[in-house]
Motif scaffolding. Structure first.
Motif, PDB file in Angstrom:
ATOM      1  N   LEU A  39       0.831  -1.206   0.000  1.00  0.00           N
ATOM      2  CA  LEU A  39       0.000   0.000   0.000  1.00  0.00           C
ATOM      3  C   LEU A  39       0.867   1.257   0.000  1.00  0.00           C
ATOM      4  O   LEU A  39       0.585   2.216  -0.720  1.00  0.00           O
ATOM      5  CB  LEU A  39      -0.932  -0.011   1.217  1.00  0.00           C
ATOM      6  N   LEU A  40       1.929   1.223   0.803  1.00  0.00           N
ATOM      7  CA  LEU A  40       2.827   2.372   0.880  1.00  0.00           C
ATOM      8  C   LEU A  40       3.475   2.642  -0.475  1.00  0.00           C
ATOM      9  O   LEU A  40       3.545   3.800  -0.911  1.00  0.00           O
ATOM     10  CB  LEU A  40       3.903   2.104   1.938  1.00  0.00           C
ATOM     11  N   SER A  41       3.901   1.602  -1.156  1.00  0.00           N
ATOM     12  CA  SER A  41       4.496   1.768  -2.484  1.00  0.00           C
ATOM     13  C   SER A  41       3.492   2.375  -3.453  1.00  0.00           C
ATOM     14  O   SER A  41       3.821   3.296  -4.209  1.00  0.00           O
ATOM     15  CB  SER A  41       4.987   0.419  -3.026  1.00  0.00           C
ATOM     16  N   ALA A  42       2.249   1.874  -3.437  1.00  0.00           N
ATOM     17  CA  ALA A  42       1.224   2.394  -4.341  1.00  0.00           C
ATOM     18  C   ALA A  42       0.961   3.875  -4.078  1.00  0.00           C
ATOM     19  O   ALA A  42       0.867   4.679  -5.014  1.00  0.00           O
ATOM     20  CB  ALA A  42      -0.069   1.586  -4.188  1.00  0.00           C
ATOM     21  N   ILE A  43       0.869   4.246  -2.803  1.00  0.00           N
ATOM     22  CA  ILE A  43       0.620   5.649  -2.450  1.00  0.00           C
ATOM     23  C   ILE A  43       1.791   6.526  -2.859  1.00  0.00           C
ATOM     24  O   ILE A  43       1.613   7.580  -3.478  1.00  0.00           O
ATOM     25  CB  ILE A  43       0.342   5.783  -0.938  1.00  0.00           C
ATOM     26  N   PHE A  44       3.009   6.096  -2.531  1.00  0.00           N
ATOM     27  CA  PHE A  44       4.185   6.924  -2.800  1.00  0.00           C
ATOM     28  C   PHE A  44       4.455   7.089  -4.292  1.00  0.00           C
ATOM     29  O   PHE A  44       4.698   8.199  -4.760  1.00  0.00           O
ATOM     30  CB  PHE A  44       5.422   6.335  -2.120  1.00  0.00           C
ATOM     31  N   TYR A  45       4.420   5.981  -5.038  1.00  0.00           N
ATOM     32  CA  TYR A  45       4.678   6.093  -6.485  1.00  0.00           C
ATOM     33  C   TYR A  45       3.534   6.833  -7.180  1.00  0.00           C
ATOM     34  O   TYR A  45       3.764   7.638  -8.083  1.00  0.00           O
ATOM     35  CB  TYR A  45       4.919   4.715  -7.105  1.00  0.00           C
ATOM     36  N   GLY A  46       2.294   6.578  -6.744  1.00  0.00           N
ATOM     37  CA  GLY A  46       1.156   7.295  -7.313  1.00  0.00           C
ATOM     38  C   GLY A  46       1.232   8.792  -7.054  1.00  0.00           C
ATOM     39  O   GLY A  46       0.986   9.605  -7.951  1.00  0.00           O
ATOM     40  N   ALA A  47       1.575   9.156  -5.824  1.00  0.00           N
ATOM     41  CA  ALA A  47       1.708  10.573  -5.479  1.00  0.00           C
ATOM     42  C   ALA A  47       2.833  11.228  -6.275  1.00  0.00           C
ATOM     43  O   ALA A  47       2.727  12.388  -6.687  1.00  0.00           O
ATOM     44  CB  ALA A  47       1.954  10.736  -3.984  1.00  0.00           C
ATOM     45  N   PHE A  48       3.915  10.482  -6.509  1.00  0.00           N
ATOM     46  CA  PHE A  48       5.006  11.035  -7.319  1.00  0.00           C
ATOM     47  C   PHE A  48       4.517  11.344  -8.726  1.00  0.00           C
ATOM     48  O   PHE A  48       4.819  12.412  -9.275  1.00  0.00           O
ATOM     49  CB  PHE A  48       6.202  10.082  -7.373  1.00  0.00           C
ATOM     50  N   VAL A  49       3.771  10.434  -9.326  1.00  0.00           N
ATOM     51  CA  VAL A  49       3.257  10.651 -10.685  1.00  0.00           C
ATOM     52  C   VAL A  49       2.368  11.898 -10.719  1.00  0.00           C
ATOM     53  O   VAL A  49       2.464  12.720 -11.650  1.00  0.00           O
ATOM     54  CB  VAL A  49       2.498   9.407 -11.189  1.00  0.00           C
ATOM     55  N   LEU A  50       1.519  12.066  -9.703  1.00  0.00           N
ATOM     56  CA  LEU A  50       0.658  13.251  -9.646  1.00  0.00           C
ATOM     57  C   LEU A  50       1.481  14.533  -9.502  1.00  0.00           C
ATOM     58  O   LEU A  50       1.196  15.534 -10.173  1.00  0.00           O
ATOM     59  CB  LEU A  50      -0.334  13.131  -8.479  1.00  0.00           C
TER      60      LEU A  50
END
Length: 197
Positions: free
Chosen positions: A112-123
């Motif tokens: 979950l942490l990876s999904a949030i962090f990488y997703g937030a980076f893309v945004l």
């Protein structure tokens, strides 16, 4: 652009500030069990943590300077080597600190942490300036950061709770990628801001 001596003098406050912030956040990692130092000294951290962060931030700042000097003109980076503002510097340092803290308290859910962090980076990347340069910087920081921390684990200087790739969690790469925003704005403020040239 500052010469070598002026560059080094201007990055010292950046390195000191970065080392203090990272050492505090690393203490949260130690407190939450995200990582463990075999021989803790203070706040469950090894004695070498702050000095290593200080040297790391000096290295990152010098590397940033080299990258912007040698980068082909095809990858826009003029703004990334121009004067910056204190507000942008504080905002990106605060964002980096919050991501770092979240990684400590959320490390029991690495997927979950990876999904949030990488997703937030893309945004964040979608709304920033000079996206190609920032992406390149972020990827360099992610790969070198994970290799460096994985190497510390190889020598049994630190152990992560849930290592997934080369002795470190996968989300660690995204943490470094968010750090690219902070490095860029810190370089712009400390090195090229305030009338320095």
């Amino acid at each position: 652009m500052p010469d070598g001596k002026k560059l080094f003098v201007s990055i010292l406050p950046l390195a000191l500030l970065g080392a203090m912030l990272a050492t505090f956040c690393d203490a949260i990692h130690a407190h939450t069990g995200t990582l463990v130092y075999p021989d803790p000294w203070l706040f469950q951290q090894a004695f070498w943590v702050f000095p290593l962060f200080f040297l790391t931030f000096i290295t990152m700042a010098v590397s940033y300077d080299l990258i912007v000097r040698w980068l082909p003109a095809a990858i826009a980076h003029d703004q990334s080597m121009g004067p910056g503002t204190l507000a942008a510097c504080v905002e990106t340092l605060t964002s980096f600190g919050l991501v770092y803290l979240l990684s400590g308290f959320g490390s029991r859910e690495p997927g979950l942490l990876s999904a949030i962090f990488y997703g937030a980076f893309v945004l964040r990347l979608a709304v920033t300036y000079e996206k190609g340069f920032l992406l390149l910087l972020a990827l360099i920081m992610a790969v070198t950061g994970m290799i460096a921390e994985g190497s510390l684990a190889v020598f049994e200087l630190v152990h992560y709770r849930q290592p997934e790739i080369f002795n470190v969690p996968f989300w660690l790469g995204a943490l470094y990628m968010h750090g690219a925003f902070a490095l860029r704005e810190s370089m712009r403020f400390f090195v090229w801001g305030n009338g320095r040239s």
